[in-house]
Design an enzyme around this catalytic site. Structure first.
Site, PDB file in Angstrom:
ATOM      1  N   GLU A   1       0.862  -1.181   0.000  1.00  0.00           N
ATOM      2  CA  GLU A   1       0.000   0.000   0.000  1.00  0.00           C
ATOM      3  C   GLU A   1       0.899   1.231   0.000  1.00  0.00           C
ATOM      4  O   GLU A   1       1.683   1.431   0.914  1.00  0.00           O
ATOM      5  CB  GLU A   1      -0.887  -0.036   1.251  1.00  0.00           C
ATOM      6  CG  GLU A   1      -1.739   1.187   1.446  1.00  0.00           C
ATOM      7  CD  GLU A   1      -2.409   1.190   2.830  1.00  0.00           C
ATOM      8  OE1 GLU A   1      -2.741   0.109   3.358  1.00  0.00           O
ATOM      9  OE2 GLU A   1      -2.582   2.284   3.378  1.00  0.00           O
TER      10      GLU A   1
ATOM     11  N   ASP B   1      -5.870   9.900   9.172  1.00  0.00           N
ATOM     12  CA  ASP B   1      -4.624   9.366   9.691  1.00  0.00           C
ATOM     13  C   ASP B   1      -4.318  10.011  11.028  1.00  0.00           C
ATOM     14  O   ASP B   1      -4.672  11.158  11.279  1.00  0.00           O
ATOM     15  CB  ASP B   1      -3.486   9.635   8.700  1.00  0.00           C
ATOM     16  CG  ASP B   1      -3.517   8.632   7.552  1.00  0.00           C
ATOM     17  OD1 ASP B   1      -3.345   7.435   7.835  1.00  0.00           O
ATOM     18  OD2 ASP B   1      -3.752   9.039   6.394  1.00  0.00           O
TER      19      ASP B   1
END
Ligand SMILES: Cc1ncc(COP(=O)(O)O)c(C=O)c1O
Lengths: 413, 235
Positions: B25, B36
């Protein structure tokens, strides 16, 4: 109200609406890019409360001990047909009200205070901290803490502290330590007092103080509204209402409730979400979050310690007029409720103080129950609704979130 | 990528490509990585300095030559103004597809359009779900996409709040049937991984827990951490 006849009306599970929403619930966001306020919640909330905040489960079993406490504080609360009000309004439909004022602390707030204090005590927490605007939430926290054998501290918005001395007395009676906010007990409070020693306080500031105090002393903070798990707990109101209506063979056309942070309204209406019932959420005109607020990420508390949520909000630094319905002065509204309003599933109304006072008097004189100033806003919406000829014949259910017996100082005549 | 700089990034990529895993990824750095946590947010800011599509293409080429499948992690807020141009570059770089974590929460009304744009280019839109994705939305997205599913364990990367892994995994499995499900966000222990696996996870994604080793240029620690996590996967 203390009879055990109707205990099977109390649900065994709380209902979490998130898996049934039409769109994903926008997740919380950090206010400060350098730190994670979501991570910080680990130090602020009891673990089980935090787990429930982010769960994907549609149902959460209610611990047996909490069900017993619900019975002790007066659940199930009654669903009453307001026949006198119907006659007064010459309304040929039916008006029912779910009466959360029948709990021992006088409002719905105890429905979530009990499980939160129970989980805190279970996890070995000795003391819990919270804020209170009108005093209802602080009272509920104070009782829930004692019933679960732990201590409590409450930061009470200064104007309410001064306007409602009886509220402070009850909290003290239940064993709580009560401070007027802004206070000298936290750095944030001190900062505000340094700028303005006469600052009347806001709920946003009191939340910041309570959260900071709990972090400073390694206590746990109890959530009064807005957060999803609080709403999950409050679904006892709506689930009982569903069963009570069923038991008498009635079907609601319209549900009406008031909105501060959104907990009583959401707890009342969400269990009906899969039906086609009409839902109307009433805010105070002085706190016009639906008509003038923005649907955007905003802070929950003024200091921005807690994560931001996407909601209808007037801004965390909004200082509302000091209306009597202290519980409606909050700047935002719960994310799931905001989303459903945005999608048009839930309608809104805004009612001013004079109109709500009128409704307060009508309800007191017709039904004998003195409603909380917050609840009076919902009653005002209901009265207007029933006076509209288009709504003749309908079955309307109002959530009367609390009684106003301790708020009577505002009635002048 | 590239974090902290191209050279360091490449040396850790070399370590990684020698290890056992299937999908790489690759984070495309952006200004607003809302979902995040602080660790990955930090990497976004720094990585923006060294990022280019040419470089992305090189990295994907190296990784493909080692038999890995490669996916971008990219926020819709980063490319919604130029979907065509951006997806052409993704396609051109040799990526199999992309995970778009803010699509359903912040750009819900564009889900059909974006799925179609991916399909046209024969790249996979990897549906990204969390505990707060409603059932109906999950079912609909499954219809709009094929390929595997990414499920966030935590509300954002690199943090840990309590979750009932059993309930979370069984719920998503019951909705997703046979589709491959990979869990990410906040995974940093072999116990969590074996628990996820026990309840039926097909794979896991890690990120934040490796970042500190890259920051201190600690190759040994990096490999140790990966092996420790793999103990949970291949126990
Ligand atoms: C009686 C009563 N009703 C309503 C409210 C508003 O809060 P919520 O919207 O969370 O129910 C309060 C808050 O203090 C209250 O005390």
């Amino acid at each position: 109200m203390y009879s055990e006849q109707n205990v099977d009306i109390i649900p065994e599970k709380w209902y979490n609406i998130v898996p049934d929403l039409p769109e994903p619930l926008p997740p919380p966001r950090d206010h400060d890019p350098e730190n994670s306020s979501i991570d910080l919640l680990n130090r602020i909330l009891p673990k089980e409360v935090l787990r429930q905040e982010f769960t994907s489960s549609r149902y959460e079993p209610i611990p047996q001990e909490v069900i017993e406490q619900y019975m002790q504080i007066g659940r199930p609360t009654p669903l009453i047909r307001a026949k006198n009000l119907e006659r007064f309004l010459k309304f040929n439909g039916k008006i029912f009200f779910k009466y959360e004022g029948a709990t021992v602390t006088g409002s719905h707030k105890i429905n979530t205070a009990l499980p939160q204090a129970y989980y805190a005590a279970n996890e070995g927490v000795q003391e819990v901290v919270t804020e209170t605007g009108a005093g209802q939430w602080g009272t509920a926290t104070a009782l829930a803490a004692t019933l679960n054998g732990i201590k409590s501290t409450v930061f009470m918005v200064k104007v309410s502290y001064e306007q409602k001395p009886l509220r402070k007395k009850i909290m003290n009676l239940y064993g709580a330590q009560v401070y007027a906010s802004p206070s000298n007990m936290t750095d944030y409070g001190k900062k505000i007092l340094a700028k303005d020693p006469e600052h009347p306080g806001t709920l946003g500031i009191a939340i910041s103080e309570a959260v900071q105090y709990s972090l400073d002393h390694d206590m746990r903070y109890l959530l009064g509204s807005v957060e999803n798990c609080v709403i999950t707990h409050q679904t006892v109101i709506g689930q009982e209402t569903v069963k009570q209506l069923e038991a008498i063979g009635e079907k609601a056309d319209t549900l009406i409730g008031c909105v501060g942070g959104g907990s009583n309204f959401s707890g009342f209406t969400f269990p009906f979400i899969k039906t086609d019932v009409e839902m109307i959420a009433t805010a105070a005109s002085e706190v016009p979050k639906f008509s003038k607020g923005k649907y955007a990420y905003d802070m929950i508390d003024t200091a921005g310690i807690l994560p931001e949520l996407k909601m209808f909000s007037l801004g965390a630094d909004f200082v509302p007029k000091s209306i009597y319905a202290g519980g409606l002065r909050y700047h935002g509204a719960a994310p799931a409720l905001s989303l459903l309003i945005r999608k048009g599933r839930i309608k809104t109304d805004e009612v001013g103080e004079s109109q709500s006072l009128e409704a307060f008097k009508i309800f007191s004189r017709t039904q004998g129950i003195v409603p909380a100033p917050e609840s009076s806003h919902a009653i005002a919406t209901a009265i207007n609704y029933c006076r509209n000829p288009e709504n003749q014949g309908k079955t309307v259910v109002i959530n009367v979130s609390g009684h106003g017996l301790l708020d009577l100082s505002f009635v002048r005549d | 990528m590239p974090y902290p700089d191209r050279e360091t990034f490449q040396s850790f990529l070399d370590d990684l490509l020698g290890m056992r895993f299937d999908y790489l990824e690759i984070g495309i750095p952006t200004e607003k990585p809302y979902y995040d946590g602080p660790v990955i947010r930090r990497t976004h800011r720094k990585a923006m300095e060294g990022f280019s599509f040419q470089y992305l293409k090189e990295v994907v080429h190296i990784s493909r030559s080692r038999g890995k499948k490669n996916y971008a992690l990219v926020y819709y807020n980063h490319f919604h103004e130029d979907v065509d141009g951006f997806l052409d570059k993704i396609m051109d770089s040799g990526l199999e597809g992309a995970i778009v974590p803010d699509l359903l929460t912040d750009y819900y009304d564009e889900r059909e359009y974006l799925s179609e744009e991916f399909r046209k280019r024969n790249i996979s839109l990897i549906p990204f779900f969390t505990s707060s994705t409603p059932d109906k939305v999950i079912t609909e997205m499954l219809g709009l996409t094929d390929g595997w599913i990414y499920h966030g364990l935590q509300p954002s990367t690199g943090i840990r709040v309590p979750v009932s892994i059993d309930k979370m995994v069984s719920r998503i499995k019951s909705l997703c049937g046979n589709r491959e499900i990979i869990f990410g966000f906040g995974i940093n222990s072999a116990e969590t991984i074996s628990e996820l696996k026990r309840y039926g996870a097909d794979g896991i994604a890690v990120g934040s827990s490796l970042v500190p080793y890259m920051e201190s240029n600690d190759h040994e620690g990096f490999s140790r951490e990966v092996r420790m996590l793999q103990d949970g996967v291949y126990d």
